[in-house]
Enzyme design. Structure first.
Site: not given
Ligand code: CMC
Length: 439
Positions: A316, A374
């Site tokens: 998140h 989720d």
């Molecule tokens: N699985 C594997 N790796 C992950 C995941 C995941 N679900 N989420 C983040 N990472 C890794 C990402 O690859 C990155 O690694 P590195 O530093 O080596 O490049 C690191 O963690 C940071 O990720 P980010 O994409 O920069 O983080 P963000 O804050 O931009 O993304 C997120 C947040 C929710 C989009 C992401 O965690 C994700 O895609 N999660 C899966 C989708 C999901 O479950 N979304 C629902 C969110 S809760 C409902 C809501 O509030 O809408």
């Protein structure tokens, strides 16, 4: 509690100082009631000729708000000062909607009046049935919902004046009351069954389940455990401060657009798999894994940077700890599966094993990737018989209270301005037009 004693955001004696091109500029710092303080950089461009650049709003507070507070490191979520687990355990969705909209939980008289006003608006205009019939039956229900929500503006002209506080309130009641009806209609339409009218003697969640599963030839007896679980899910999803869809609603509304159009914009933003679409993606992922024995192979793919596979329902932007909503849902899931005699559901086993691995594996631990809301909601919906395409629709139904509360807060604020971000332009510099024959 400190949060209750401190009432107002305050200006501080501290200032942030920026030195650029030999010029020093000071920016006031504001403290919130809780959480990070902010630098007010609204004069930055006038003073320095520079904008800030913060793609994805990593360090930018887009507005001032009194509605929802999140401490992502501590795993805290509060609506108007109340912890989410207390609300989920002791309140109901309409009370929480009152809280989000008006700042306080209703007393008994206020609650009766609030429920009466919601019940006044649960039906939708009969003409809307024809709008639904224009969609292919196989449409994704989020596409139908985005269209249906926007179309409300075509039916309810008497609540479109966004400068009239009474009309703003009327729209809020209409949206909270009608979204479950529209959602159930989207589901019924996809199955080819007739629409079921709302029953106002039922509770909010009970009525929604009835509209989903009742048919004219067979009444649906709503299981109170499922109705309570649905109500909890609605509470948990009701607001989440300035997330992508809420910011979209605020941005659309900042131009003076009507609230029905703004909700439709919010629905569009929510649909994405990085936001509300994740609950559907979680079930698809669990199905794809198929068996506990396949989990190690899947986790290897998730860790492989070139695979583009993510563990859906984990991670998140704000929570770097267990999402407090996921905690409530974890126990709700067990209640629901216990009630339905599905405690051995294979997808649950896969989910529990994924969670165990993610909470102990260095990749997830070092990145602070915990289960989010989720991760469990989809398994609960599935047990209730709700198809995965409807999951994000349910998120939209729940989030309506938050969207409309945030929209109202913005519209009630005399300082509200049209949102107009700027950019760092990296395209072509000025060049002369080339006629077609010379290109
Ligand atoms: N699985 C594997 N790796 C992950 C995941 C995941 N679900 N989420 C983040 N990472 C890794 C990402 O690859 C990155 O690694 P590195 O530093 O080596 O490049 C690191 O963690 C940071 O990720 P980010 O994409 O920069 O983080 P963000 O804050 O931009 O993304 C997120 C947040 C929710 C989009 C992401 O965690 C994700 O895609 N999660 C899966 C989708 C999901 O479950 N979304 C629902 C969110 S809760 C409902 C809501 O509030 O809408």
């Amino acid at each position: 509690m400190a949060a209750q004693e401190k009432k107002q955001a305050t200006t501080t004696d501290r200032q942030a100082t920026l030195t650029i091109d030999g010029k020093t500029v000071n920016f006031p710092i504001f403290d919130g009631v809780e959480g990070a303080s902010v630098f007010d950089i609204s004069k930055l461009y006038a003073e320095t000729g520079h904008f800030t650049f913060d793609s994805g709003f990593m360090s930018t507070a887009s507005c001032e708000s009194k509605i929802t507070y999140i401490d992502g490191d501590a795993g805290i979520l509060r609506y108007r000062g109340y912890d989410i687990d207390q609300l989920a355990d002791n309140s109901d969705y309409l009370e929480v909607s009152h809280l989000l909209l008006n700042g306080e939980l209703p007393n008994a008289k206020q609650k009766t009046e609030f429920v009466r006003r919601i019940n006044n608006h649960t039906m939708v205009h009969e003409q809307l049935h024809f709008l639904f019939r224009g969609f292919p039956r196989a449409s994704h229900p989020m596409a139908v919902m985005a269209g249906a929500a926007a179309s409300l503006a075509a039916f309810y002209h008497d609540s479109l004046d966004v400068n009239d506080a009474e009309q703003r309130e009327l729209s809020a009641f209409r949206l909270i009351a009608k979204m479950p009806t529209l959602a159930a209609m989207a589901f019924k339409y996809s199955t080819g069954q007739p629409f079921i009218y709302p029953q106002n003697e039922m509770g909010f969640a009970e009525n929604f389940l009835n509209m989903m599963f009742s048919t004219p030839c067979e009444k649906y007896k709503v299981n109170p455990v499922l109705a309570r679980a649905m109500d909890k899910i609605l509470i948990l999803h009701a607001d989440h401060e300035q997330n992508a869809s809420t910011s979209t609603v605020r941005m659309a509304g900042s131009s003076g657009a009507n609230p029905f159009a703004c909700m439709s914009a919010g629905i569009a933003s929510l649909w994405g798999p990085a936001h509300g679409g994740a609950n559907e993606a979680v079930i698809n992922m669990l199905r794809e894994i198929g068996d506990v024995s396949k989990i190690p192979e899947f986790i290897t793919k998730v860790k492989d940077k070139n695979s583009n596979v993510r563990l859906m329902g984990f991670g998140h932007r704000v929570y770097k700890n267990y999402d407090p909503r996921a905690k409530v849902l974890r126990s709700t899931l067990e209640e629901v599966l216990g009630e339905l005699g599905q405690i051995n559901e294979p997808l649950l086993k896969i989910a529990i094993e994924l969670e165990r691995i993610a909470l102990s594996d260095e990749y997830f631990v070092s990145r602070k990737l915990y289960p989010n809301v989720d991760f469990y909601s989809g398994i609960i919906y599935r047990a209730m018989g709700i198809p995965s395409k409807m999951f994000t629709v349910l998120f939209a139904v729940a989030r309506t209270a938050g969207w409309i509360a945030q929209w109202k807060e913005m519209m009630d604020d005399p300082k509200n301005k049209i949102a107009r971000p700027r950019q760092l332009f990296t395209g072509s510099a000025a060049r002369a037009f080339v006629p077609l024959e010379k290109r």
